[in-house]
Design an enzyme around this catalytic site. Structure first.
Site, PDB file in Angstrom:
ATOM      1  N   TYR A  51       2.339 -56.222  36.720  1.00 53.60           N
ATOM      2  CA  TYR A  51       1.759 -55.543  37.866  1.00 53.60           C
ATOM      3  C   TYR A  51       2.379 -54.171  38.078  1.00 53.60           C
ATOM      4  CZ  TYR A  51       0.701 -54.219  42.646  1.00 53.60           C
ATOM      5  OH  TYR A  51       0.282 -53.514  43.748  1.00 53.60           O
ATOM      6  N   HIS A  81      -3.822 -42.372  47.714  1.00 59.47           N
ATOM      7  CA  HIS A  81      -3.000 -42.779  48.849  1.00 59.47           C
ATOM      8  C   HIS A  81      -2.560 -41.599  49.720  1.00 59.47           C
ATOM      9  CE1 HIS A  81      -2.957 -46.494  46.655  1.00 59.47           C
ATOM     10  NE2 HIS A  81      -2.188 -47.091  47.543  1.00 59.47           N
ATOM     11  N   ASN A 193       5.836 -47.108  46.874  1.00 60.75           N
ATOM     12  CA  ASN A 193       6.320 -48.346  47.477  1.00 60.75           C
ATOM     13  C   ASN A 193       7.713 -48.075  48.029  1.00 60.75           C
ATOM     14  OD1 ASN A 193       5.072 -51.211  45.565  1.00 60.75           O
ATOM     15  ND2 ASN A 193       4.179 -50.060  47.220  1.00 60.75           N
ATOM     16  N   TYR A 278      23.049 -50.590  92.023  1.00 64.44           N
ATOM     17  CA  TYR A 278      23.210 -51.086  90.656  1.00 64.44           C
ATOM     18  C   TYR A 278      23.246 -49.971  89.626  1.00 64.44           C
ATOM     19  CZ  TYR A 278      22.092 -55.876  92.221  1.00 64.44           C
ATOM     20  OH  TYR A 278      22.116 -57.097  92.828  1.00 64.44           O
ATOM     21  N   ARG A 281      26.892 -48.991  89.788  1.00 64.39           N
ATOM     22  CA  ARG A 281      27.846 -50.079  89.615  1.00 64.39           C
ATOM     23  C   ARG A 281      27.655 -50.826  88.294  1.00 64.39           C
ATOM     24  NH1 ARG A 281      27.226 -55.279  93.019  1.00 64.39           N
ATOM     25  NH2 ARG A 281      25.804 -53.958  94.178  1.00 64.39           N
ATOM     26  N   PHE A 327       9.051 -54.174  49.866  1.00 66.79           N
ATOM     27  CA  PHE A 327       8.449 -53.024  50.542  1.00 66.79           C
ATOM     28  C   PHE A 327       8.079 -53.329  51.990  1.00 66.79           C
ATOM     29  CE2 PHE A 327       5.207 -55.192  47.885  1.00 66.79           C
ATOM     30  CZ  PHE A 327       4.557 -55.862  48.897  1.00 66.79           C
ATOM     31  N   GLU A 412      -3.029 -57.640  51.671  1.00 65.35           N
ATOM     32  CA  GLU A 412      -1.865 -57.268  52.478  1.00 65.35           C
ATOM     33  C   GLU A 412      -2.148 -57.719  53.908  1.00 65.35           C
ATOM     34  OE1 GLU A 412      -1.963 -53.163  51.490  1.00 65.35           O
ATOM     35  OE2 GLU A 412      -1.484 -53.580  49.391  1.00 65.35           O
TER      36      GLU A 412
END
Length: 508
Positions: A51, A81, A193, A278, A281, A327, A412
């Protein structure tokens, strides 16, 4: 020159790199890169189907690619991409992305050739930062779109910012004397990746958060003195019996900041107050809890900075490449959301202290810290700006890490949303810097009303820094520029709390 050893990364070194320190991979890393590249060559020559080396990607993983089209496969991967949107990432974040990519590749499990390392290193050395849109990654399979824009620029596509001048990438490469990069087998996948974009944005947020946290400690202590608050809640015995480490550190920091204050001494023996609000404090409890979260995030991001996060992972000793899921940026997503929540609370506490300072019933000081109220509004509306930023932060603090939108036709099917978590964290930190900046103005004004009594030496130094950017308020004036200057000073670390040992979330 910082020698990068990807197998031994520490937070302090990462901070130096973020601040602009020059760097390059050490000799052992370069040797590992060459060994891993040779292994990919042998895998390709052996004809096995692996792959990302000789197959398609995602749902197309079962499509075998012939040897004569492997270079085309890698180029098309990058181009397809490169689809980000939005404003460009800051140059300092892009620089950190490149450094993190060098660290990951330098582990020697990615199969890229040394020439790829050289091309990345040249971008650093020449201050040539690819223009990378901030939006488009879901944090699995890595930060695909941002990293694709980084690599596309090295191939002559997109744009490159050279020292502030943005040029078409091919023109920029020519000016640098570089040829466009041609990718070999697996290199495109190894380069896009990974979690380097998410991690760089998250680290950027965390390094800014350190500075803002430090300024918030100073602002909180200054507000205590301006309000003649009690120092008893910071007694070390109180924090010791609880045992939370961040609380112990913050209480100690506030005690140290207030040490030597004549204002504290003036009401130490005869103070009509029983308890402070608060927001004064409980600073050790709230700020300390935030500090502990920042420490946790620092640990996670330091590990991720030197991690191997591409796919498949090449084991050169066996000429083997194994597909996995490093990834997936879930650790980064959680760390970024933790930063966001921690700093959201730092901002909320700061705004509440400012609200006490401007309220005459709570503070005993003039309303809105102005002597001629009515004609003058004083700090009324700067506190409204704080409130707006606090409200915005609360909305942004909802964790993106619990969301997932499946991509790639369901292949995915669970993603981290780490880049979104990291970008939200960075925006929250910038907002908190603005909130703390307003508190610093208000606290300094409150201190002025106690003259001739002086605050502590450390807080006097902080007060003087504030006054270089925001003079004592006599009558209403245009606020925006002063507030922006204070916000910038907080982010730049110039309004620290006066003690270097307290400036870093990683100090003991």
């Amino acid at each position: 020159m910082i020698s990068l050893n990807p197998e031994s990364v520490d937070f302090a070194t990462l901070r130096k790199l973020w601040q602009g320190g020059a760097c390059s991979l050490d000799a052992a890393s370069l040797e590992r890169v060459a060994t891993s590249s040779d292994a990919v060559g042998r895998i390709v020559a052996g004809g096995a189907t692996v792959y990302g080396i000789n197959t398609g990607f995602g749902l197309l993983a079962n499509t075998r690619i012939p040897a004569d089209r492997l270079s085309e496969l890698q180029r098309n991967l990058i181009l397809s991409h490169s689809c980000g949107l939005g404003d460009a990432l800051p140059r300092r974040v892009v620089r950190l992305m490149i450094i993190l990519k060098l660290l990951g590749l330098g582990r020697g499990y990615s199969g890229v050739r040394p020439v790829v390392i050289d091309a990345l290193q040249d971008l650093l050395d020449r201050d040539a930062m690819p223009v990378i849109p901030a939006q488009g990654s879901v944090g699995a399979s890595g930060d695909l779109a941002p990293l694709a824009h980084l690599i596309a620029a090295m191939m002559g596509e997109g744009r490159i910012n050279i020292g502030g001048e943005v040029l078409p990438a091919r023109e920029a490469l020519a000016r640098l004397g570089q040829s466009p990069l041609e990718l070999g087998p697996k290199e495109g996948l190894a380069l896009i990746n990974g979690t380097q974009a998410s991690t760089a944005i998250a680290l950027d947020a965390l390094f800014m958060a350190e500075r803002v946290f430090s300024a918030a400690l100073g602002a909180g202590a200054l507000s205590v003195d301006a309000l003649k608050g009690s120092i008893r809640p910071f007694d070390p015995r109180i924090s010791a019996v609880r045992g939370q480490p961040g609380q112990i550190r913050v209480a100690a920091a506030i005690r140290k900041l207030l040490e030597g204050s004549a204002i504290v001494a003036s009401h130490a023996g005869d103070c009509g107050k029983v308890q402070d609000p608060y927001s004064l404090r409980c600073q050790p409890q709230v700020m300390g809890a935030s500090l502990d979260l920042l420490l946790h995030a620092a640990g996670t991001l330091t590990i991720e900075a030197g991690a191997v996060t591409d796919n498949p992972i090449v084991f050169a000793d066996e000429d083997n490449a194994i597909s996995g899921g490093n990834f997936h940026a879930q650790p980064v997503a959680f760390a970024a959301d933790i930063i966001a929540m921690a700093m959201c609370e730092v901002g909320s506490l700061s705004e509440r202290r400012t609200a006490v300072l401007i309220d005459p019933k709570m503070s005993g000081l003039p309303a809105f810290l102005t002597d001629d109220g009515g004609v003058n509004s004083g700090l009324m509306i700067p506190q409204v700006t704080q409130a707006a930023l606090v409200a915005e932060n609360r909305s942004l603090a909802f964790p993106a890490s619990v969301d997932s939108v499946p991509t790639s036709a369901g292949q995915e099917d669970h993603v981290s949303m780490a880049p979104i978590s990291a970008r939200k964290a960075a925006q929250i930190v910038r907002n908190v810097a603005g909130i703390v900046g307003v508190e610093l103005i208000a606290a300094a004004q409150g201190i002025d009303y106690h003259a001739p009594l002086a605050t502590s030496p450390r807080l006097t130094a902080l007060h003087e820094k504030i006054r270089t950017l925001s003079p004592h308020l006599v009558s209403d004036r245009y606020w925006a520029d002063e507030m922006a200057a204070l916000q910038s000073a907080v982010l730049e670390g110039t309004l620290d709390n006066g003690d270097e040992a307290l400036l870093t979330v990683t100090s003991g």
